[in-house]
Enzyme design. Structure first.
Site, PDB file in Angstrom:
ATOM      1  CG  HIS A 144     -15.373 -41.938   6.977  1.00 16.54           C
ATOM      2  ND1 HIS A 144     -14.634 -43.225   6.494  1.00 16.54           N
ATOM      3  CD2 HIS A 144     -16.589 -42.278   6.909  1.00 16.54           C
ATOM      4  CE1 HIS A 144     -15.795 -44.100   5.589  1.00 16.54           C
ATOM      5  NE2 HIS A 144     -17.202 -43.287   6.182  1.00 16.54           N
ATOM      6  CD  GLU A 158     -11.251 -35.942   3.823  1.00 14.19           C
ATOM      7  OE1 GLU A 158     -10.216 -37.403   4.010  1.00 14.19           O
ATOM      8  OE2 GLU A 158     -12.407 -36.278   2.839  1.00 14.19           O
TER       9      GLU A 158
END
Ligand code: GAR
Length: 205
Positions: A108, A173
């Site tokens: 996320h 990420e």
């Protein structure tokens, strides 16, 4: 470890995981890629690498549970041992999570529990936080609420827009997701209640 990826869009996290498995010795094999979006770029990307894909468009099912039952059948067919959500923009139902007898992880684009849900980067810019980042966590029944494995902080600059912040977080990420998966697969991650204990930091660098 036989791994499935579910994604709704572009697929850059899928690609980062695939590259980590092919070039950096991440011990997973991505055996199937699924999407709820028939036009998701991730499907083309997976096909390029010879990975079987399947579309589970929500409109093709009478209700969400039916879609998730198909997902489970598909994962059993591919003998999946690990499910990675990589920009899959749906919340999985509790029955799915209970019936899946393998770990499910999600990435996320915020430092949870701040800014769960959609447009996490926009939420961060609008709130005016000076630091945001990304989180890899186990999936539970809630919205981006499962036990946290790893987080990486990313500065929010005064001139940032949603797009510029999203880009900076995305780079983090691509580092963080393979790292977290490596910890899980190597058995260095232990769930204690709703917390995650990291037993060895080796290779976390
Ligand atoms: C990523 O930023 C991921 O963290 C986010 O969607 C993007 C997918 O990008 N996921 C969520 O917001 C889930 N709540 P990608 O398709 O290029 O991997």
């Amino acid at each position: 470890m036989r791994t499935a990826v579910l994604a709704s869009g572009r697929g850059s996290n899928f690609k980062a995981l695939l590259e980590a498995s092919k070039k950096e010795g991440l011990p997973i094999e991505i055996v199937a890629v699924g999407s709820d979006q028939p036009r998701a770029a991730v499907l083309g990307l997976a096909k390029e690498f010879g990975i079987p894909t399947q579309v589970f468009s929500i409109k093709d099912y009478p209700h969400r549970q039916a879609q998730e039952e198909e997902l489970l059948i598909w994962m059993r067919k591919h003998r999946v041992e690990l499910l990675l959500l990589a920009g899959y923009m749906r919340v999985l139902g509790s029955e799915f999570i209970q019936q899946a007898n393998f770990p499910i992880l999600n990435i996320h684009p915020s430092l949870l529990p701040s800014f769960p849900g959609l447009h996490a980067q926009r939420q961060a810019v609008e709130y005016g936080v000076k630091v945001s980042g990304c989180t890899v966590h186990f999936v539970d029944e809630g919205l981006d609420s499962g036990p946290i494995i790893l987080q990486e902080a990313v500065p929010v600059l005064a001139a940032d827009t949603e797009d510029s912040l999203s880009q900076r977080i995305l780079e983090a990420e691509h580092r963080l997701y393979p790292k977290a998966v490596r910890l899980l697969v190597s058995g260095s991650v232990k769930r204690v209640g709703r917390r995650v204990q990291i037993l060895q930091q080796e290779g976390l660098g």
